[in-house]
Design a protein around this motif. Structure first.
Motif, PDB file in Angstrom:
ATOM      1  N   GLN A   1       0.838  -1.198   0.000  1.00 28.12           N
ATOM      2  CA  GLN A   1       0.000   0.000   0.000  1.00 28.12           C
ATOM      3  C   GLN A   1       0.873   1.248   0.000  1.00 28.12           C
ATOM      4  OE1 GLN A   1      -2.505  -0.440   3.413  1.00 28.12           O
ATOM      5  NE2 GLN A   1      -1.107   0.570   4.786  1.00 28.12           N
TER       6      GLN A   1
ATOM      7  N   THR B   1       1.044   5.271   1.132  1.00 33.44           N
ATOM      8  CA  THR B   1       0.470   6.317   1.967  1.00 33.44           C
ATOM      9  C   THR B   1       0.964   7.666   1.469  1.00 33.44           C
ATOM     10  OG1 THR B   1       0.378   4.852   3.877  1.00 33.44           O
ATOM     11  CG2 THR B   1       0.266   7.201   4.319  1.00 33.44           C
TER      12      THR B   1
ATOM     13  N   THR C   1      -4.478   6.733   1.839  1.00 37.80           N
ATOM     14  CA  THR C   1      -3.725   5.496   1.677  1.00 37.80           C
ATOM     15  C   THR C   1      -4.322   4.712   0.519  1.00 37.80           C
ATOM     16  OG1 THR C   1      -3.228   5.414   4.035  1.00 37.80           O
ATOM     17  CG2 THR C   1      -2.980   3.367   2.806  1.00 37.80           C
TER      18      THR C   1
ATOM     19  N   LYS D   1      -4.716   1.362  -1.204  1.00 40.39           N
ATOM     20  CA  LYS D   1      -4.611  -0.055  -0.869  1.00 40.39           C
ATOM     21  C   LYS D   1      -4.182  -0.864  -2.090  1.00 40.39           C
ATOM     22  CE  LYS D   1      -6.215   0.450   3.302  1.00 40.39           C
ATOM     23  NZ  LYS D   1      -5.433   0.081   4.462  1.00 40.39           N
TER      24      LYS D   1
END
Length: 65
Positions: free
Chosen positions: A17, A19, A40, A42
């Motif tokens: 992921q 961020t 974020t 995913k």
């Protein structure tokens, strides 16, 4: 003996992921801003906002970091 798979899967999800501390997320039309700030991304394409809400990949035109 094998180690439990869940800790490995969780570590892999965390690794995959992305961020972003300051992102601008544009809606389907490519012009409407639907979120500004931290987010974020995913591994499955969904975007999680700081308050826990999720944005579907189908609702996003693009993201500018």
């Amino acid at each position: 003996m094998f180690a439990p798979a869940e800790p490995f899967a969780e570590a892999l999800r965390d690794f995959l992921q992305t961020t972003l501390e300051d992102a601008v997320i544009y809606g389907e039309d490519g012009e409407t801003v639907i979120h500004e700030g931290p987010a974020t991304i995913k591994p499955d394409g969904w975007v999680e906002l700081p308050d826990g809400r999720l944005i579907s990949p189908g609702a996003i035109h693009h993201i500018e970091p």
